[in-house]
Design a protein around this motif. Structure first.
Motif, PDB file in Angstrom:
ATOM      1  N   LEU A 155       0.825  -1.207   0.000  1.00  0.00           N
ATOM      2  CA  LEU A 155       0.000   0.000   0.000  1.00  0.00           C
ATOM      3  C   LEU A 155       0.865   1.266   0.000  1.00  0.00           C
ATOM      4  O   LEU A 155       0.565   2.235  -0.710  1.00  0.00           O
ATOM      5  N   THR A 156       1.945   1.259   0.769  1.00  0.00           N
ATOM      6  CA  THR A 156       2.838   2.428   0.819  1.00  0.00           C
ATOM      7  C   THR A 156       3.418   2.730  -0.555  1.00  0.00           C
ATOM      8  O   THR A 156       3.377   3.876  -1.039  1.00  0.00           O
ATOM      9  N   ASN A 157       3.950   1.701  -1.194  1.00  0.00           N
ATOM     10  CA  ASN A 157       4.567   1.901  -2.513  1.00  0.00           C
ATOM     11  C   ASN A 157       3.529   2.262  -3.577  1.00  0.00           C
ATOM     12  O   ASN A 157       3.766   3.144  -4.421  1.00  0.00           O
ATOM     13  N   TYR A 158       2.386   1.591  -3.533  1.00  0.00           N
ATOM     14  CA  TYR A 158       1.365   1.818  -4.557  1.00  0.00           C
ATOM     15  C   TYR A 158       0.789   3.225  -4.449  1.00  0.00           C
ATOM     16  O   TYR A 158       0.623   3.928  -5.463  1.00  0.00           O
ATOM     17  N   LEU A 159       0.489   3.685  -3.238  1.00  0.00           N
ATOM     18  CA  LEU A 159      -0.038   5.036  -3.063  1.00  0.00           C
ATOM     19  C   LEU A 159       1.003   6.088  -3.434  1.00  0.00           C
ATOM     20  O   LEU A 159       0.666   7.136  -3.992  1.00  0.00           O
ATOM     21  N   CYS A 178       6.124  13.650   5.925  1.00  0.00           N
ATOM     22  CA  CYS A 178       5.207  13.740   7.055  1.00  0.00           C
ATOM     23  C   CYS A 178       5.081  12.420   7.806  1.00  0.00           C
ATOM     24  O   CYS A 178       4.499  12.388   8.907  1.00  0.00           O
ATOM     25  N   HIS A 179       5.599  11.322   7.243  1.00  0.00           N
ATOM     26  CA  HIS A 179       5.487  10.040   7.934  1.00  0.00           C
ATOM     27  C   HIS A 179       6.210  10.069   9.278  1.00  0.00           C
ATOM     28  O   HIS A 179       5.845   9.345  10.211  1.00  0.00           O
ATOM     29  N   LYS A 180       7.221  10.926   9.402  1.00  0.00           N
ATOM     30  CA  LYS A 180       7.933  11.038  10.675  1.00  0.00           C
ATOM     31  C   LYS A 180       7.008  11.567  11.761  1.00  0.00           C
ATOM     32  O   LYS A 180       7.042  11.095  12.910  1.00  0.00           O
ATOM     33  N   ALA A 181       6.179  12.549  11.425  1.00  0.00           N
ATOM     34  CA  ALA A 181       5.216  13.083  12.395  1.00  0.00           C
ATOM     35  C   ALA A 181       4.159  12.036  12.748  1.00  0.00           C
ATOM     36  O   ALA A 181       3.767  11.901  13.919  1.00  0.00           O
ATOM     37  N   ALA A 238       4.138   4.938   8.252  1.00  0.00           N
ATOM     38  CA  ALA A 238       4.249   5.128   9.702  1.00  0.00           C
ATOM     39  C   ALA A 238       3.646   3.950  10.461  1.00  0.00           C
ATOM     40  O   ALA A 238       4.213   3.478  11.460  1.00  0.00           O
ATOM     41  N   LEU A 239       2.506   3.455   9.991  1.00  0.00           N
ATOM     42  CA  LEU A 239       1.876   2.307  10.644  1.00  0.00           C
ATOM     43  C   LEU A 239       2.761   1.073  10.540  1.00  0.00           C
ATOM     44  O   LEU A 239       2.885   0.288  11.498  1.00  0.00           O
ATOM     45  N   TYR A 240       3.412   0.885   9.404  1.00  0.00           N
ATOM     46  CA  TYR A 240       4.340  -0.241   9.227  1.00  0.00           C
ATOM     47  C   TYR A 240       5.467  -0.174  10.255  1.00  0.00           C
ATOM     48  O   TYR A 240       5.810  -1.173  10.901  1.00  0.00           O
TER      49      TYR A 240
END
Length: 415
Positions: A155-159, A178-181, A238-240
């Motif tokens: 999902l991360t790569n596809y999005l 923004c994934h860091k936040a 971030a969830l990963y």
């Protein structure tokens, strides 16, 4: 006479005392002078070795930062070049993820070259399988642990690839930062990590940058869709990371390579039906296999693999902050390529949003003890200033007294 003779020490004790006298002062000096050059040379050698190690570590860190940023910029730009002739983002994501299978063989090759106590591939595989549990990897654990992470990875790569079809590489790479936040917010809520006010401010800045980026084109068209896709990619990433920390904890280099290769195998076995469904439903039409741009696809997958290797190896072998800085530097790198090659003109709102997101990313890199360290530094700096001021006052008072004595004046203390 008896009392007097009792007080007299025998001659043997006196002679032994004379025979066991220490060496002369001149001999001590000669020996100490003989030892001093060697100790000085060893001290100089140790300090030189320390300085050399520090310089090598700094240079290695800078090289790693440049490699991480260059590989991510190259991956992002090559994706957009590939989409000009082959706009199939899920197939590109699936094809690139399959290359993760090579990570464990590459790790084992490095293990054979760098260590003396060599293990067979099966022994090393079983040793690295302890990440799944004490019993190693079973079919149940393979499906239970690998499936959710593989889905989040896909999902991360596809999005991310879908967002690159709507926005420029600079905008997508900035929004992905923004994934860091999101990692901080999820860690604070789920993992009960330490609350830090500065990181809350950084998260607010990231959200502000997202809103400004969406507002740049007036909340309509491809802009808002692209921003939503990029933010979705950052959220799943971030969830990963949070779930990996929760269920698998800290892992060494071999375990990380084993886990990523396992996800590659899962992707090849269980997710291969999705590109086929998209092909037969004509959502993503490939044409014949010979017409595919294999050069672009292999180059893209290779750069993505290099980026994953650098990120995972760098986190284990060096400071994780260097990897984060390398990811952040991909934003100005993509901006330079977009301006020079694609002649993209950025609006003031987009530039402001990008700068706000990058500033929030930098605030998130501050260590947990940054406030106490800063306060200690300021206190030490204030103490040093006060000591210097006291020394100046003492010197001025001494100078004044010496002048008064030279002029013949005497100060009489008050009673």
């Amino acid at each position: 006479m008896k009392k007097h003779s009792a007080r007299v020490a025998p001659l043997s004790s006196y002679s032994s005392q004379v025979l066991t006298c220490p060496i002369s002062e001149g001999e001590e000096g000669s020996e100490s002078r003989a030892d001093t050059p060697g100790s000085e040379a060893s001290g100089e050698g140790t300090s030189y070795q320390t300085c050399a190690n520090t310089v090598l570590k700094v240079l290695g860190g800078l090289l790693l930062v440049l490699c991480v940023s260059s590989s991510w910029v190259g991956t992002t730009q090559l994706v957009q070049l590939t989409f000009k002739s082959f706009s199939c983002p899920f197939f590109v994501s699936w094809f690139s993820t399959n290359w993760n299978i090579l990570l464990f063989p590459l790790y084992y090759g490095g293990h054979v070259v760098t260590t003396r106590d060599k293990q067979t591939p099966i022994q090393k595989f079983r040793e690295c399988s302890r990440l799944f549990g004490e019993d190693g990897m079973t079919l149940k654990l393979f499906l239970k642990r690998t499936a959710p992470f593989s889905i989040l990875w896909t999902l991360t790569n596809y999005l991310y690839l879908l967002a690159l079809r709507k926005l420029t590489a600079t905008d997508v790479s900035a929004l992905y930062c923004c994934h860091k936040a999101f990692v901080f917010l999820l860690s604070w809520i789920v993992l009960k990590d330490r609350f830090m006010g500065v990181r809350i401010v950084a998260a607010i800045m990231a959200i502000t940058g997202i809103v400004m980026m969406a507002y740049a084109d007036g909340f309509h068209g491809d802009s808002i869709i692209g921003v939503a896709l990029a933010v979705g990619s950052a959220s799943t990433s971030a969830l990963y990371k949070v779930l990996f920390k929760m269920f698998l904890g800290s892992a060494n280099l071999g375990e990380v390579a084993h886990f990523l290769s396992t996800m590659g195998v899962f992707n090849l076995i269980f997710i291969s039906f999705i590109p086929l469904i998209l092909y037969f439903t004509k959502v993503e039409h490939w044409g014949s296999l010979s017409s595919l741009p294999w050069g672009y696809l292999c180059g893209l997958a290779g750069l993505w693999l290099v980026f994953n290797i650098l990120v995972n190896v760098g986190v284990v072998l060096t400071y994780p902050i260097l990897i984060s800085i390398g990811t952040l530097l991909s934003v100005p790198g993509n901006a330079a390529v977009d301006v020079l090659k694609h002649e993209v003109i950025f609006s003031v709102v987009r530039l402001a949003a990008t700068c706000i997101i990058c500033l929030g990313f930098l605030l998130l890199l501050l260590p947990e003890e940054w406030d106490s360290v800063t306060l200690r530094f300021l206190a030490a700096f204030a103490d040093k200033k006060s000591e210097e001021h006291g020394e100046e006052l003492t010197e001025s008072s001494i100078h004044t007294r010496s002048r008064s004595r030279a002029n013949g004046t005497v100060s009489i203390p008050m009673a």
